[in-house]
Design a protein around this motif. Structure first.
Motif, mmCIF file in Angstrom:
data_model
loop_
_atom_site.group_PDB
_atom_site.id
_atom_site.type_symbol
_atom_site.label_atom_id
_atom_site.label_comp_id
_atom_site.label_asym_id
_atom_site.label_seq_id
_atom_site.Cartn_x
_atom_site.Cartn_y
_atom_site.Cartn_z
ATOM 1 N N ILE A 129 1.048 -1.096 -0.084
ATOM 2 C CA ILE A 129 -0.009 0.100 0.171
ATOM 3 C C ILE A 129 1.058 1.097 -0.012
ATOM 4 N N SER A 130 0.746 2.184 -1.024
ATOM 5 C CA SER A 130 1.473 3.215 -1.138
ATOM 6 C C SER A 130 0.933 4.280 -1.519
ATOM 7 N N ASP A 131 1.494 5.559 -1.196
ATOM 8 C CA ASP A 131 0.818 6.819 -1.727
ATOM 9 C C ASP A 131 1.865 7.398 -2.858
ATOM 10 N N GLY A 132 2.853 6.901 -3.210
ATOM 11 C CA GLY A 132 3.858 7.400 -4.057
ATOM 12 C C GLY A 132 4.557 6.588 -5.076
ATOM 13 N N GLU A 133 5.560 6.446 -5.061
ATOM 14 C CA GLU A 133 6.392 5.389 -5.881
ATOM 15 C C GLU A 133 7.721 4.963 -5.209
ATOM 16 N N PRO A 134 8.504 3.833 -5.717
ATOM 17 C CA PRO A 134 9.600 3.652 -4.850
ATOM 18 C C PRO A 134 10.725 4.569 -5.113
ATOM 19 N N THR A 135 11.450 4.705 -3.990
ATOM 20 C CA THR A 135 12.455 5.758 -4.163
ATOM 21 C C THR A 135 14.092 5.106 -3.995
ATOM 22 N N ASP A 136 14.068 3.663 -3.579
ATOM 23 C CA ASP A 136 15.372 3.105 -3.552
ATOM 24 C C ASP A 136 15.901 2.765 -4.833
ATOM 25 N N TYR A 137 17.292 2.856 -5.084
ATOM 26 C CA TYR A 137 17.717 2.607 -6.435
ATOM 27 C C TYR A 137 17.700 1.208 -6.794
ATOM 28 N N ASP A 138 17.460 0.230 -6.087
ATOM 29 C CA ASP A 138 17.364 -1.084 -6.811
ATOM 30 C C ASP A 138 16.135 -1.671 -6.888
ATOM 31 N N TRP A 139 15.007 -0.898 -6.804
ATOM 32 C CA TRP A 139 13.634 -1.676 -6.494
ATOM 33 C C TRP A 139 13.243 -2.434 -7.598
ATOM 34 N N GLU A 140 13.656 -2.082 -8.723
ATOM 35 C CA GLU A 140 13.181 -2.864 -9.788
ATOM 36 C C GLU A 140 13.480 -4.286 -9.786
ATOM 37 N N ILE A 141 14.668 -4.479 -9.254
ATOM 38 C CA ILE A 141 15.498 -5.833 -9.084
ATOM 39 C C ILE A 141 14.640 -6.635 -8.293
ATOM 40 N N VAL A 142 14.024 -5.820 -7.020
ATOM 41 C CA VAL A 142 13.158 -6.602 -6.178
ATOM 42 C C VAL A 142 11.799 -6.946 -6.666
ATOM 43 N N ALA A 143 11.349 -5.952 -7.456
ATOM 44 C CA ALA A 143 10.008 -6.155 -8.197
ATOM 45 C C ALA A 143 10.002 -7.261 -8.969
ATOM 46 N N LYS A 144 11.075 -7.494 -9.650
ATOM 47 C CA LYS A 144 11.321 -8.729 -10.669
ATOM 48 C C LYS A 144 11.345 -10.107 -9.800
ATOM 49 N N LYS A 145 11.938 -9.983 -8.703
ATOM 50 C CA LYS A 145 11.811 -11.203 -7.829
ATOM 51 C C LYS A 145 10.365 -11.450 -7.195
ATOM 52 N N CYS A 146 9.665 -10.159 -6.848
ATOM 53 C CA CYS A 146 8.293 -10.649 -6.536
ATOM 54 C C CYS A 146 7.405 -11.118 -7.475
ATOM 55 N N ARG A 147 7.563 -10.758 -8.875
ATOM 56 C CA ARG A 147 6.672 -11.144 -9.923
ATOM 57 C C ARG A 147 7.087 -12.802 -10.127
ATOM 58 N N VAL A 184 -1.664 -1.514 -3.863
ATOM 59 C CA VAL A 184 -2.857 -0.633 -3.747
ATOM 60 C C VAL A 184 -2.162 0.576 -3.569
ATOM 61 N N GLY A 185 -2.726 1.753 -4.689
ATOM 62 C CA GLY A 185 -2.061 2.750 -4.605
ATOM 63 C C GLY A 185 -3.282 4.024 -3.975
ATOM 64 N N THR A 186 -2.798 4.899 -3.481
ATOM 65 C CA THR A 186 -3.721 5.929 -3.195
ATOM 66 C C THR A 186 -3.855 7.048 -4.374
ATOM 67 N N GLN A 187 -4.600 8.274 -4.128
ATOM 68 C CA GLN A 187 -4.765 8.973 -5.493
ATOM 69 C C GLN A 187 -3.577 9.475 -6.103
ATOM 70 N N GLU A 188 -2.580 9.678 -5.366
ATOM 71 C CA GLU A 188 -1.120 10.356 -5.943
ATOM 72 C C GLU A 188 -0.320 8.991 -6.193
ATOM 73 N N ALA A 189 -0.527 7.796 -6.101
ATOM 74 C CA ALA A 189 0.407 6.835 -6.246
ATOM 75 C C ALA A 189 0.924 6.876 -7.693
ATOM 76 N N ILE A 236 2.098 -9.572 -10.458
ATOM 77 C CA ILE A 236 1.468 -9.919 -12.123
ATOM 78 C C ILE A 236 -0.099 -9.703 -11.981
ATOM 79 N N ASN A 237 -0.718 -9.176 -10.916
ATOM 80 C CA ASN A 237 -1.901 -8.741 -10.869
ATOM 81 C C ASN A 237 -1.989 -7.311 -10.907
ATOM 82 N N PRO A 238 -2.965 -6.534 -11.798
ATOM 83 C CA PRO A 238 -3.134 -5.358 -11.812
ATOM 84 C C PRO A 238 -3.531 -4.598 -10.465
ATOM 85 N N PRO A 239 -2.572 -3.330 -10.220
ATOM 86 C CA PRO A 239 -2.803 -2.812 -8.994
ATOM 87 C C PRO A 239 -4.194 -2.030 -8.956
ATOM 88 N N LYS A 240 -4.613 -1.618 -7.623
ATOM 89 C CA LYS A 240 -6.052 -0.962 -7.404
ATOM 90 C C LYS A 240 -5.740 0.424 -6.916
#
Length: 227
Positions: A136-154, A167-172, A182-186
Motif C-alpha cells: 500500500i503506497s501513496d507514491g512510488e519507490p525511491t530506493d535505487y534497486d527496487w526494480e530488481i526486487v520487483a522482478k523477484k516479487c513477480r 494498492v495505491g492512493t490518488q497520488e500513487a 502480476i495482478n493489476p494494481p488497484k
C-alpha cells in the motif's frame, strides 16, 4: 512434531501447540513516507484498528490468519512493525510518517519473512495457504534497486509461492507499483483505508476457510477502489 518444552529454545512456537489450525499468512507492506503525514496516516491507523477488531470478531479468521506488518520509511529503511501473530492476538501498531519510500527494501523483507515463516510452519507440522502480500503506497519507490526486487516479487508469484496485490492512493504511481505483481494494481478511492481493511479481513477469512488448492478469490472490492 510440535515442540512445547518450555525449557528449550522453541518457546516462541508454543502457539502452535495450542492452535494447530492451518494458517493463512498475510503481510502488509505500508508506505509511511513523509507525504503520508496528517490525515492520510490518521486514516491508515484507523483502518488498521478496524482490521484488528474485524479479524478478532471472526472465529475462523482469528485462529487461522497470521499477520505481519512492514513499514517503509526514511531513506532506505524497512522494519517489521508487528511480527507474525495470530489474528486473535494482533494489536494494530501506531504508524508514523516520515522520510522517503523504500518499497524495494520493504518488499524484499516481506519475501524473506514469508520464507522464514513457511520453514517454521513445516518444522512444526503446520499446514498453510499461499501467503499474501498487500503493498500500500501513496507514491512510488525511491530506493535505487527496487526494480530488481520487483522482478523477484513477480517471479515468486509466478512460481505460486505468494500472492501479491498493490494498492495505491490518488497520488500513487500505479505504473511502478504494477511492476511488483502480476495482478493489476488497484487505486484507493480517497482515504478509504478503513473500507479497504474491512474488505481485506473478509477476504482473508474466506481464503482461510477454503478447501485445499481452491483458487485465490477475493470478494468484490465494493466501494474502496476507484474502478
Amino acid at each position: 512434531m510440535i515442540a512445547n518444552d518450555i525449557d528449550n529454545e522453541m518457546i516462541p512456537y508454543v502457539e502452535f501447540a495450542d492452535n494447530a489450525n492451518e494458517r493463512t499468512p498475510c503481510v502488509l507492506v505500508l508506505d509511511c513516507s513523509g507525504s503520508m503525514r496528517g490525515e492520510p496516516i490518521k486514516q491508515l491507523n484507523a483502518g488498521l484498528k478496524a482490521l484488528e477488531q474485524e479479524l478478532k470478531d471472526d472465529i475462523d479468521a482469528s485462529s487461522r490468519v497470521q499477520l505481519l506488518i512492514i513499514k517503509a520509511f526514511g531513506k532506505d529503511e524497512a522494519v517489521v512493525s508487528s511480527d507474525w501473530v495470530d489474528a486473535m492476538n494482533f494489536e494494530a501498531p501506531e504508524m508514523e510518517a516520515g522520510g522517503l519510500t523504500p518499497l524495494g527494501k520493504a518488499m524484499e523483507l516481506a519475501l524473506q519473512k514469508i520464507e522464514e515463516q513457511k520453514c517454521l510452519y513445516d518444522s512444526c507440522g503446520i499446514t498453510s495457504k499461499r501467503p499474501w502480500i498487500f503493498l500500500i503506497s501513496d507514491g512510488e519507490p525511491t530506493d535505487y534497486d527496487w526494480e530488481i526486487v520487483a522482478k523477484k516479487c513477480r517471479e515468486a508469484q509466478q512460481n505460486k509461492k505468494v500472492v501479491i496485490h498493490a494498492v495505491g492512493t490518488q497520488e500513487a504511481n500505479l505504473d511502478k507499483l504494477a511492476k511488483f505483481s502480476i495482478n493489476p494494481p488497484k487505486r484507493l478511492s480517497g482515504l478509504r483505508f478503513t473500507e479497504f481493511f474491512l474488505w481485506l479481513s473478509r477476504s482473508v477469512s474466506c481464503v482461510s476457510r477454503a478447501a485445499p488448492n481452491a483458487p485465490d478469490l477475493l470478494e468484490d472490492t465494493g466501494e474502496w477502489d476507484d474502478e
